[in-house]
Write a protein that holds these residues in place. Structure first.
Motif, short mmCIF file in Angstrom:
data_model
loop_
_atom_site.label_atom_id
_atom_site.label_comp_id
_atom_site.label_asym_id
_atom_site.label_seq_id
_atom_site.Cartn_x
_atom_site.Cartn_y
_atom_site.Cartn_z
N SER A 290 0.83 -1.20 0.00
CA SER A 290 0.00 0.00 0.00
C SER A 290 0.86 1.25 0.00
O SER A 290 0.60 2.21 -0.74
N ARG B 105 5.44 8.99 4.40
CA ARG B 105 5.07 10.27 3.80
C ARG B 105 6.03 11.38 4.24
O ARG B 105 6.43 12.21 3.45
N GLN C 288 1.08 4.08 -2.98
CA GLN C 288 0.84 5.49 -2.71
C GLN C 288 2.06 6.33 -3.04
O GLN C 288 1.93 7.47 -3.50
N ASN D 18 -3.59 4.88 -5.80
CA ASN D 18 -4.52 4.67 -4.70
C ASN D 18 -4.58 3.17 -4.45
O ASN D 18 -4.96 2.42 -5.34
#
Length: 167
Positions: free
Chosen positions: A21, A105, A25, A30
């Protein structure tokens, strides 16, 4: 209260799905769309991924002791304290489940910022070097012009003769 191999298998499945995942991303995709191969496949994959995140959060919640505090007797005796502990354990569980993605992130943003700062530092050094070259040539020209101006100035020795113009 499950066998160790089941816990290891579930942990591996959750870790692989979270890693996948995060990679999806990071590439701008997505993880809930386009992975299943069709609309129905995406729906099934989305439910599976949500269930894996739910399993991860629940296992973290249990690991923090949240399941042990989840009893009607404790809720009846101390509703504020019990609900507070349950909410706190749930917050910690969610943070642990999504912490790796949050850190991923942050790393992306820091990496992008570091590259931009590196380029700006190079540009700034070029500007400083160019300014220094400009000042060097300016100094050379200024000294030449000062020498020419000094050669053309009238020489006056009146100050040696004791002129009283100072009064």
């Amino acid at each position: 209260p499950i066998d160790w191999w089941i816990a290891v298998a579930l942990t591996a499945i959750v870790a692989i799905s979270q890693l996948g995942s995060g990679v999806i991303q990071a590439m701008g995709g997505n993880p809930f769309k386009g992975v299943g191969g069709s609309v129905g496949g995406d729906g099934a994959w989305g439910l599976t991924l949500r269930a894996l995140y739910g399993l991860d959060i629940f296992s973290n919640f249990s690991g923090f002791g949240g399941a042990d505090q989840f009893s009607l007797g404790a809720l009846w005796n101390d509703p504020g304290g019990t609900l507070g502990l349950l909410v706190w354990n749930l917050v910690l569980s969610v943070l642990l489940a999504f912490g790796d993605e949050i850190l991923f992130r942050i790393r992306d943003r820091v990496s992008i910022g570091a590259q931009a700062n590196q380029q700006l530092a190079k540009l700034r050094q070029i500007q400083v070097d160019a300014h220094n070259v400009t000042l060097k040539h300016y100094r050379t020209r200024a000294m030449k012009q000062a020498q020419l101006a000094g050669e053309k100035m009238n020489v006056n020795f009146d100050f040696l003769e004791g002129s009283n113009d100072d009064n």
